[in-house]
Design an enzyme around this catalytic site. Structure first.
Site, PDB file in Angstrom:
ATOM      1  N   LYS A  22     -15.156   3.759 -10.138  1.00  0.00           N
ATOM      2  CA  LYS A  22     -15.787   2.994  -9.053  1.00  0.00           C
ATOM      3  C   LYS A  22     -14.854   2.882  -7.862  1.00  0.00           C
ATOM      4  CE  LYS A  22     -15.974  -1.900  -9.083  1.00  0.00           C
ATOM      5  NZ  LYS A  22     -15.269  -2.322  -7.910  1.00  0.00           N
ATOM      6  N   ASN A  23     -13.622   2.457  -8.140  1.00  0.00           N
ATOM      7  CA  ASN A  23     -12.730   2.151  -7.020  1.00  0.00           C
ATOM      8  C   ASN A  23     -12.100   3.393  -6.381  1.00  0.00           C
ATOM      9  OD1 ASN A  23     -13.417  -0.481  -7.190  1.00  0.00           O
ATOM     10  ND2 ASN A  23     -11.589  -1.132  -8.322  1.00  0.00           N
ATOM     11  N   CYS A 117     -17.289  -9.542  -5.576  1.00  0.00           N
ATOM     12  CA  CYS A 117     -17.086 -10.580  -6.587  1.00  0.00           C
ATOM     13  C   CYS A 117     -16.424 -11.808  -5.969  1.00  0.00           C
ATOM     14  CB  CYS A 117     -16.187 -10.059  -7.705  1.00  0.00           C
ATOM     15  SG  CYS A 117     -16.964  -8.829  -8.743  1.00  0.00           S
ATOM     16  N   ARG A 124     -13.010 -13.476  -0.004  1.00  0.00           N
ATOM     17  CA  ARG A 124     -11.741 -12.738  -0.110  1.00  0.00           C
ATOM     18  C   ARG A 124     -11.222 -12.290   1.262  1.00  0.00           C
ATOM     19  NH1 ARG A 124     -13.669  -8.815  -4.666  1.00  0.00           N
ATOM     20  NH2 ARG A 124     -11.695  -7.752  -4.376  1.00  0.00           N
ATOM     21  N   ASP A 308      -8.079  -6.339 -13.268  1.00  0.00           N
ATOM     22  CA  ASP A 308      -9.442  -5.944 -13.651  1.00  0.00           C
ATOM     23  C   ASP A 308      -9.593  -5.786 -15.165  1.00  0.00           C
ATOM     24  OD1 ASP A 308      -9.979  -5.900 -10.964  1.00  0.00           O
ATOM     25  OD2 ASP A 308      -9.692  -3.746 -10.753  1.00  0.00           O
ATOM     26  N   ARG A 401     -23.118  -3.339 -11.039  1.00  0.00           N
ATOM     27  CA  ARG A 401     -22.332  -2.976  -9.856  1.00  0.00           C
ATOM     28  C   ARG A 401     -21.229  -1.985 -10.216  1.00  0.00           C
ATOM     29  NH1 ARG A 401     -19.347  -7.345  -7.770  1.00  0.00           N
ATOM     30  NH2 ARG A 401     -18.495  -5.618  -6.621  1.00  0.00           N
TER      31      ARG A 401
HETATM   32  N1  EPU Z   1      -5.212 -10.183   0.154  1.00  0.00           N
HETATM   33  C1  EPU Z   1      -4.914 -10.940   1.254  1.00  0.00           C
HETATM   34  N2  EPU Z   1      -5.235 -10.458   2.477  1.00  0.00           N
HETATM   35  C2  EPU Z   1      -5.852  -9.261   2.651  1.00  0.00           C
HETATM   36  C3  EPU Z   1      -6.158  -8.492   1.522  1.00  0.00           C
HETATM   37  C4  EPU Z   1      -5.816  -8.984   0.280  1.00  0.00           C
HETATM   38  O1  EPU Z   1      -4.383 -12.016   1.128  1.00  0.00           O
HETATM   39  O2  EPU Z   1      -6.121  -8.899   3.805  1.00  0.00           O
HETATM   40  C5  EPU Z   1      -4.896 -10.706  -1.179  1.00  0.00           C
HETATM   41  C6  EPU Z   1      -6.152 -10.939  -2.029  1.00  0.00           C
HETATM   42  O3  EPU Z   1      -6.739 -12.178  -1.792  1.00  0.00           O
HETATM   43  C7  EPU Z   1      -5.620 -10.805  -3.422  1.00  0.00           C
HETATM   44  C8  EPU Z   1      -4.514  -9.777  -3.287  1.00  0.00           C
HETATM   45  O4  EPU Z   1      -4.165  -9.729  -1.901  1.00  0.00           O
HETATM   46  O5  EPU Z   1      -5.062 -12.005  -3.837  1.00  0.00           O
HETATM   47  C9  EPU Z   1      -4.867  -8.414  -3.760  1.00  0.00           C
HETATM   48  O6  EPU Z   1      -6.033  -7.990  -3.131  1.00  0.00           O
HETATM   49  P1  EPU Z   1      -6.311  -6.453  -2.854  1.00  0.00           P
HETATM   50  O7  EPU Z   1      -6.515  -6.303  -1.381  1.00  0.00           O
HETATM   51  O8  EPU Z   1      -5.338  -5.582  -3.542  1.00  0.00           O
HETATM   52  O9  EPU Z   1      -7.661  -6.302  -3.560  1.00  0.00           O
HETATM   53  P2  EPU Z   1      -8.767  -5.380  -3.052  1.00  0.00           P
HETATM   54  O10 EPU Z   1      -8.178  -4.191  -2.412  1.00  0.00           O
HETATM   55  O11 EPU Z   1      -9.779  -6.169  -2.346  1.00  0.00           O
HETATM   56  C10 EPU Z   1      -8.952  -3.820  -5.146  1.00  0.00           C
HETATM   57  C11 EPU Z   1     -10.044  -3.518  -6.117  1.00  0.00           C
HETATM   58  C12 EPU Z   1     -10.219  -4.721  -7.023  1.00  0.00           C
HETATM   59  C13 EPU Z   1      -8.920  -4.972  -7.763  1.00  0.00           C
HETATM   60  C14 EPU Z   1      -7.785  -5.159  -6.781  1.00  0.00           C
HETATM   61  C15 EPU Z   1      -6.462  -5.194  -7.503  1.00  0.00           C
HETATM   62  C16 EPU Z   1     -11.466  -2.066  -4.856  1.00  0.00           C
HETATM   63  C17 EPU Z   1     -12.768  -1.885  -4.179  1.00  0.00           C
HETATM   64  N3  EPU Z   1     -11.268  -3.255  -5.387  1.00  0.00           N
HETATM   65  O12 EPU Z   1      -9.395  -4.958  -4.444  1.00  0.00           O
HETATM   66  O13 EPU Z   1     -11.219  -4.366  -7.936  1.00  0.00           O
HETATM   67  O14 EPU Z   1      -9.049  -6.140  -8.529  1.00  0.00           O
HETATM   68  O15 EPU Z   1      -7.741  -4.062  -5.845  1.00  0.00           O
HETATM   69  O16 EPU Z   1      -5.453  -5.565  -6.688  1.00  0.00           O
HETATM   70  O17 EPU Z   1     -10.662  -1.152  -4.939  1.00  0.00           O
HETATM   71  C18 EPU Z   1     -13.005  -4.742  -9.402  1.00  0.00           C
HETATM   72  O18 EPU Z   1     -13.128  -3.505  -9.476  1.00  0.00           O
HETATM   73  O19 EPU Z   1     -13.600  -5.542 -10.168  1.00  0.00           O
HETATM   74  C19 EPU Z   1     -12.118  -5.300  -8.386  1.00  0.00           C
HETATM   75  C20 EPU Z   1     -12.191  -6.564  -8.005  1.00  0.00           C
END
Ligand code: EPU
Length: 421
Positions: A22-23, A117, A124, A308, A401
């Site tokens: 997915k990711n 989520c 987020r 995850d 999803r």
């Molecule tokens: N964060 C910030 N500011 C930002 C971006 C992130 O503070 O601008 C914080 C977030 O709140 C969180 C941390 O940094 O506490 C990590 O967030 P990250 O940006 O790495 O998460 P993401 O890129 O939104 C992706 C995956 C997630 C997975 C995380 C692991 C995708 C689409 N999603 O999310 O996947 O948990 O990396 O770090 O690639 C899932 O598949 O169920 C899922 C949630």
């Protein structure tokens, strides 16, 4: 709303194939915007978030054609619209992945705060993305629930991530690939999906070094030509989830079409807690354990223990002997779901929003539940499969999803699980 009805306790065995990640898929689909030529994607998981990404791309004016059961061809030549429609973008976090490619190719994009989520603080945050796009030279206005990014000219950056972020690393990687000059990204996320994206961009004419390490250097260019077809890598979270299903239910399940090395951290823990397994280049067989020992974990960026995989791990720990502490460090609201596991008979104490104590083993009992998010959803399915009685899980859109035809695939292992409308 569709629900799952799961009768627990059926012996599970056999093979289950892992889908495309997915990711990874959710980054390759918007990456198509970077190119004037067509991009064919293979091994695409047919999950709801992918359908939303295709819907969003079509809404911009791109054409997306099915070329097989797991393949699509994307042509972005028809893109005229610069606004990501709120009603679609609201439904999934990865709508943010369209912003970098749109900005890089068209120098303009409007987008709402992404959905997905509800596991982080507030909705987020995307502060890092906004900060970086500004550094690349974009102006940012916010009105009527839309961010409006515009730039006459974009320039390369030298950027240090103050927190490690997967989607933001990928966003800047895609943007910088289409900006001539040398961009340096420091303290990057290192997930395998990021390496796969960088390899694809390199095959398409970019020059990226350091993917999979904290520092990436991107020599951007004016024109990229998609290297088609692109095959999506196997989903490591599915691999880990099925591995924990096998371990928690004391089954003998062979997980095929996967890369066991991508869940190295979980396998190292299996060694410690007594779960026997065997790996090959693209399969993982998890065999029944006589006893499973409790073991505490702390979620961490890759290659640490994935957030995850935290929720299926909690279910596994309810079947382990002893006490474990689960420390969720990435998200603020990713342990709240464990209240449902307590209702099913697990002995769980919540210390604070980031830490729980699990005392095992417990015999779980069936309950009527609601899937609060994707990963908690799969954990509840695993819990239902080992519980006494018939568990009902509502709101399974959240599971759809990220997991393709889950019930059909689990039935292939002997699980008693039905989808009812
Ligand atoms: N964060 C910030 N500011 C930002 C971006 C992130 O503070 O601008 C914080 C977030 O709140 C969180 C941390 O940094 O506490 C990590 O967030 P990250 O940006 O790495 O998460 P993401 O890129 O939104 C992706 C995956 C997630 C997975 C995380 C692991 C995708 C689409 N999603 O999310 O996947 O948990 O990396 O770090 O690639 C899932 O598949 O169920 C899922 C949630």
């Amino acid at each position: 709303m569709p629900k799952f009805i799961i009768k627990g306790g059926s012996p599970l065995s056999g093979q289950i194939a892992v889908s495309g990640a997915k990711n990874a898929a959710l980054k390759i689909i918007p990456a198509a915007i970077l190119f004037a030529n067509d991009l064919e994607i293979h091994n695409l998981p047919r999950i709801e978030d992918v359908s939303r990404a295709i819907e969003l791309l079509r809404d911009l004016g791109a054409s997306v054609e099915d070329t097989g059961e797991k393949s699509i061809r994307i042509s972005t030549q028809g893109i005229t619209k610069k606004r990501l429609e709120k009603t679609i973008a609201d439904k999934f976090r990865s709508s943010i992945m369209f912003v970098g490619p749109m900005l890089a190719r068209f120098r303009e994009v409007e987008f709402p705060h992404p959905g997905g989520c509800v596991i982080g603080a507030g909705s987020r945050p995307i502060d890092l993305a906004l900060e970086g796009f500004k550094a690349f030279g974009a102006t940012i206005e916010h009105s009527d629930s839309y961010y409006h990014l515009k730039a006459d000219k974009l320039h390369p950056i030298d950027y240090f991530f103050t927190s490690v972020s997967v989607t933001t690393t990928e966003s800047f990687l895609m943007t910088a690939a289409l900006i001539p000059g040398r961009t340096v990204l420091r303290n990057c996320a290192m997930e395998p999906e990021i390496e796969a994206l960088a390899q694809f961009l390199n095959a398409s004419g970019a020059k990226i070094t350091g993917a999979g390490t904290p520092t990436m250097i991107i020599e951007g260019t004016d024109v990229l030509k998609a290297k088609s077809p692109f095959t999506v890598i196997p989903d490591r979270i599915e691999t880990g989830s099925f591995a924990m299903l096998s371990a928690a239910s004391r089954s003998d399940i062979t997980i095929t079409d996967c890369i066991p090395g991508h869940i190295g951290n979980l396998l190292a823990i299996f060694d410690k807690i007594g779960v026997p397994y065997e790996t090959g280049a693209n399969y993982l067989r998890v065999k029944p354990a006589s006893t499973i020992a409790a073991y505490s974990i702390k979620t961490h960026e890759y290659p640490g223990f994935s957030t995850d995989l935290q929720s299926p791990y909690v279910v596994l720990m309810t079947q382990a002997k002893g006490t474990s502490i689960i420390h969720e460090t990435i998200y603020d609201r990713r342990l709240i779901w464990t209240d449902m596991l307590s209702q099913m008979g697990a002995e769980i104490v919540m210390c604070d929003p980031h830490r729980i104590i699990v005392q095992g083993p417990s015999q779980l009992v069936a309950k009527k539940l609601m899937s609060p998010d994707l990963r908690a959803g799969i954990a509840l399915v695993i819990a239902g499969l080992i519980a006494d009685g018939a568990t009902e899980i509502d709101n399974i859109y959240q599971i759809d999803r990220g997991y393709e035809r889950l019930e059909e695939r689990l039935r292939g292992l002997g699980a008693d699980i039905e989808r009812i409308q």
